[in-house]
Design a protein around this motif. Structure first.
Motif, mmCIF file in Angstrom:
data_model
loop_
_atom_site.group_PDB
_atom_site.id
_atom_site.type_symbol
_atom_site.label_atom_id
_atom_site.label_comp_id
_atom_site.label_asym_id
_atom_site.label_seq_id
_atom_site.Cartn_x
_atom_site.Cartn_y
_atom_site.Cartn_z
ATOM 1 N N TYR A 1 55.798 60.003 34.600
ATOM 2 C CA TYR A 1 56.663 58.626 34.429
ATOM 3 C C TYR A 1 57.801 58.412 34.420
ATOM 4 O O TYR A 1 58.406 58.729 33.458
ATOM 5 C CB TYR A 1 55.622 57.998 34.146
ATOM 6 C CG TYR A 1 55.937 56.006 34.114
ATOM 7 C CD1 TYR A 1 55.272 55.944 35.087
ATOM 8 C CD2 TYR A 1 56.276 55.254 33.234
ATOM 9 C CE1 TYR A 1 55.840 54.070 35.560
ATOM 10 C CE2 TYR A 1 56.748 53.985 33.428
ATOM 11 C CZ TYR A 1 56.518 53.806 34.564
ATOM 12 O OH TYR A 1 56.832 52.206 34.421
ATOM 13 N N GLU A 2 58.282 58.078 36.177
ATOM 14 C CA GLU A 2 59.593 58.156 35.730
ATOM 15 C C GLU A 2 60.357 57.624 36.968
ATOM 16 O O GLU A 2 60.883 57.634 38.014
ATOM 17 C CB GLU A 2 59.853 59.426 35.992
ATOM 18 C CG GLU A 2 59.659 60.807 34.744
ATOM 19 C CD GLU A 2 60.615 62.071 35.154
ATOM 20 O OE1 GLU A 2 61.027 62.505 36.290
ATOM 21 O OE2 GLU A 2 60.885 63.371 34.486
ATOM 22 N N PRO A 3 60.228 55.920 36.478
ATOM 23 C CA PRO A 3 59.949 55.603 38.231
ATOM 24 C C PRO A 3 61.872 55.027 38.307
ATOM 25 O O PRO A 3 61.823 55.065 39.303
ATOM 26 C CB PRO A 3 60.105 53.216 37.099
ATOM 27 C CG PRO A 3 60.047 54.509 35.487
ATOM 28 C CD PRO A 3 59.632 55.672 34.964
ATOM 29 N N GLU A 4 62.496 55.772 37.578
ATOM 30 C CA GLU A 4 64.150 55.875 37.518
ATOM 31 C C GLU A 4 64.366 57.074 38.621
ATOM 32 O O GLU A 4 65.151 56.948 39.380
ATOM 33 C CB GLU A 4 64.859 55.556 36.741
ATOM 34 C CG GLU A 4 64.949 56.431 35.652
ATOM 35 C CD GLU A 4 63.710 56.963 35.045
ATOM 36 O OE1 GLU A 4 64.078 58.082 34.124
ATOM 37 O OE2 GLU A 4 63.124 55.944 34.866
ATOM 38 N N HIS A 5 63.602 58.180 38.406
ATOM 39 C CA HIS A 5 63.042 59.380 39.883
ATOM 40 C C HIS A 5 63.389 58.686 41.221
ATOM 41 O O HIS A 5 62.592 57.465 40.991
ATOM 42 C CB HIS A 5 62.422 60.297 39.353
ATOM 43 C CG HIS A 5 62.798 61.757 39.611
ATOM 44 N ND1 HIS A 5 62.380 62.250 41.547
ATOM 45 C CD2 HIS A 5 63.066 62.261 39.171
ATOM 46 C CE1 HIS A 5 62.451 62.493 41.029
ATOM 47 N NE2 HIS A 5 62.966 63.372 40.323
ATOM 48 N N PRO A 6 64.488 59.020 41.611
ATOM 49 C CA PRO A 6 64.571 58.914 43.645
ATOM 50 C C PRO A 6 63.533 59.169 44.448
ATOM 51 O O PRO A 6 63.006 58.723 45.081
ATOM 52 C CB PRO A 6 65.496 59.641 44.348
ATOM 53 C CG PRO A 6 66.041 60.659 42.702
ATOM 54 C CD PRO A 6 65.829 59.737 41.707
ATOM 55 N N MET A 7 62.760 60.326 43.390
ATOM 56 C CA MET A 7 61.166 60.307 44.572
ATOM 57 C C MET A 7 59.693 59.631 43.652
ATOM 58 O O MET A 7 58.542 59.746 44.232
ATOM 59 C CB MET A 7 61.168 62.048 44.438
ATOM 60 C CG MET A 7 61.319 62.854 45.269
ATOM 61 S SD MET A 7 61.494 64.346 45.063
ATOM 62 C CE MET A 7 61.871 64.921 46.632
ATOM 63 N N ALA A 8 60.570 59.196 42.904
ATOM 64 C CA ALA A 8 59.202 58.134 42.287
ATOM 65 C C ALA A 8 58.363 57.356 43.483
ATOM 66 O O ALA A 8 58.801 56.953 44.619
ATOM 67 C CB ALA A 8 59.869 57.010 41.269
ATOM 68 N N ASP A 9 56.740 57.563 43.507
ATOM 69 C CA ASP A 9 56.265 56.630 44.210
ATOM 70 C C ASP A 9 56.076 54.802 44.078
ATOM 71 O O ASP A 9 56.220 54.771 43.127
ATOM 72 C CB ASP A 9 54.344 57.388 44.632
ATOM 73 C CG ASP A 9 53.892 57.532 42.801
ATOM 74 O OD1 ASP A 9 54.075 56.502 42.025
ATOM 75 O OD2 ASP A 9 52.787 57.986 43.060
ATOM 76 N N GLY A 10 55.059 54.250 44.374
ATOM 77 C CA GLY A 10 55.022 53.036 44.323
ATOM 78 C C GLY A 10 55.189 52.572 42.643
ATOM 79 O O GLY A 10 55.366 51.902 41.848
ATOM 80 N N GLU A 11 54.174 53.890 42.040
ATOM 81 C CA GLU A 11 53.716 52.896 40.538
ATOM 82 C C GLU A 11 54.270 53.623 39.336
ATOM 83 O O GLU A 11 54.304 54.070 38.361
ATOM 84 C CB GLU A 11 52.280 53.713 40.405
ATOM 85 C CG GLU A 11 50.468 53.099 41.170
ATOM 86 C CD GLU A 11 49.595 53.970 41.371
ATOM 87 O OE1 GLU A 11 49.658 54.837 40.981
ATOM 88 O OE2 GLU A 11 48.809 52.533 41.598
ATOM 89 N N GLY A 12 55.853 54.609 40.244
ATOM 90 C CA GLY A 12 56.855 55.140 38.972
ATOM 91 C C GLY A 12 55.949 56.527 38.579
ATOM 92 O O GLY A 12 57.311 57.040 38.231
ATOM 93 N N TYR A 13 55.621 57.120 39.734
ATOM 94 C CA TYR A 13 54.873 58.663 38.667
ATOM 95 C C TYR A 13 55.768 59.687 40.216
ATOM 96 O O TYR A 13 55.841 59.442 41.218
ATOM 97 C CB TYR A 13 53.643 58.696 38.647
ATOM 98 C CG TYR A 13 53.207 58.019 38.498
ATOM 99 C CD1 TYR A 13 52.967 58.620 36.861
ATOM 100 C CD2 TYR A 13 52.067 56.950 38.994
ATOM 101 C CE1 TYR A 13 52.014 58.322 36.074
ATOM 102 C CE2 TYR A 13 51.493 56.262 36.820
ATOM 103 C CZ TYR A 13 51.770 56.921 35.883
ATOM 104 O OH TYR A 13 50.251 56.257 35.076
ATOM 105 N N VAL A 14 56.518 60.789 39.075
ATOM 106 C CA VAL A 14 56.714 61.772 39.808
ATOM 107 C C VAL A 14 56.650 63.152 39.862
ATOM 108 O O VAL A 14 55.189 63.132 38.554
ATOM 109 C CB VAL A 14 58.218 62.214 39.339
ATOM 110 C CG1 VAL A 14 59.078 63.103 40.067
ATOM 111 C CG2 VAL A 14 58.656 60.560 39.544
ATOM 112 N N TYR A 15 55.660 64.037 41.037
ATOM 113 C CA TYR A 15 54.549 64.887 40.372
ATOM 114 C C TYR A 15 55.370 66.580 40.418
ATOM 115 O O TYR A 15 56.266 66.509 41.598
ATOM 116 C CB TYR A 15 54.054 64.980 41.670
ATOM 117 C CG TYR A 15 52.661 64.314 42.178
ATOM 118 C CD1 TYR A 15 51.983 63.650 41.536
ATOM 119 C CD2 TYR A 15 53.140 62.905 42.896
ATOM 120 C CE1 TYR A 15 51.314 62.706 41.200
ATOM 121 C CE2 TYR A 15 52.861 61.779 42.359
ATOM 122 C CZ TYR A 15 51.455 61.842 42.239
ATOM 123 O OH TYR A 15 50.752 60.273 41.891
#
Lengths: 139, 149
Positions: free
Chosen positions: B93-107
């Motif tokens: 859960y990284e909402p500030e990441h540029p690649m974060a999806d709608g829910e704020g998750y990065v994979y």
């Protein structure tokens, strides 16, 4: 009296050949030390040498006409490669998860020892040759 | 000549080990490559080793007299396949990441750094062992060449 190389060189000619063949078997083990399911193999040097030299005359063997027949433990004539059946499987000291039975330390030690014994056989054979040369020169 | 085939056997093992080292390098390099969705994420790659069975085939075909033309006990190694790991990848859960999806998750990839380090050490050791074998075989051959001199 005819000079026969078989008698002149004694056991060392066969021993040198077998040593180099054994080094190949051990090299295969080391090469496959990370292959899942590979079973380490080796040959019983003493018994194969005995068979090659025809010293094992008492042993009863089946007559075979193909290398894939059962009961052809070694190619006992000539200098051919060691038969598939002469190669035995090593008993692993430690079971491994992927079914591989190669113990790298053991194989390395065996390879080094075999290389040393190969050198010893070579020295003996070389001695035979230089002895013959000396006899031929008659100096 | 059986000493000759040691070069093939050890050579095949060395190339297999270097493929393994390559996948390890690739996995470790991509250990922190983030992705926007689960199907874009990098998956850990692992080589599958197998014994070369060609010799068995040669033996069955060309050999009717109990002799084979070259040493029949030699088997090399081949890389059968490179498989992608099915281990669960990390969802952070990284909402500030540029690649974060709608829910704020990065994979993040399913690369296990500890496993990869172990693989790296293991493959470099195996490589070394095979180099040693090749060197010994070379010495043995050179010695045999001086026979009778």
């Amino acid at each position: 009296m005819a000079i026969s190389f078989n008698n002149a060189l004694g056991v060392h000619e066969q021993a040198l050949l077998l040593r180099s063949q054994r080094s190949q078997v051990i090299a295969t083990n080391i090469a496959n030390s990370d292959t899942p399911g590979y079973k380490a193999r080796d040959l019983d040097f003493a018994s194969v040498l005995k068979q090659r030299m025809g010293l094992d005359a008492g042993a009863m063997t089946l007559r075979t006409s193909n290398a894939r027949h059962i009961g052809d433990p070694t190619v006992s004539l000539g200098n051919g490669p060691v038969g598939e059946d002469a190669l035995m499987y090593r008993t692993p000291l430690q079971p491994s998860l992927d079914g591989n039975t190669v113990d790298e330390q053991l194989e390395n030690a065996n390879f080094a020892l075999n290389a040393l014994e190969h050198q010893a056989s070579f020295q003996f054979l070389n001695g035979k040759f230089s002895g013959m040369m000396k006899a031929l020169r008659g100096e | 000549m059986s000493l000759m085939s040691i070069f093939d056997i050890s050579g095949s093992a060395m190339s297999a080990q270097s493929v393994r080292l390559n996948t390890t390098a690739s996995n470790m390099a991509n250990a922190n490559s983030a992705a926007a969705s689960p199907d874009q994420v990098y998956r850990s790659r692992q080589p599958v080793f197998a014994t070369i069975q060609a010799q068995m085939l040669n033996q069955a075909n060309a050999n009717d007299f109990g002799f084979s033309s070259d040493g029949q006990s030699g088997f090399g190694v081949q890389v059968l396949d490179i498989v992608e790991s099915d281990a669960p990848f990390q969802q952070r859960y990284e909402p500030e990441h540029p690649m974060a999806d709608g829910e704020g998750y990065v994979y993040y990839p399913n690369v296990n750094i500890v496993e990869e380090m172990t693989n790296m050490i293991s493959s470099s050791r195996s490589f070394q062992a095979n180099v040693d074998v090749m060197n010994s075989a070379r010495t043995m051959m050179q010695r045999v060449l001086t026979l009778g001199q």
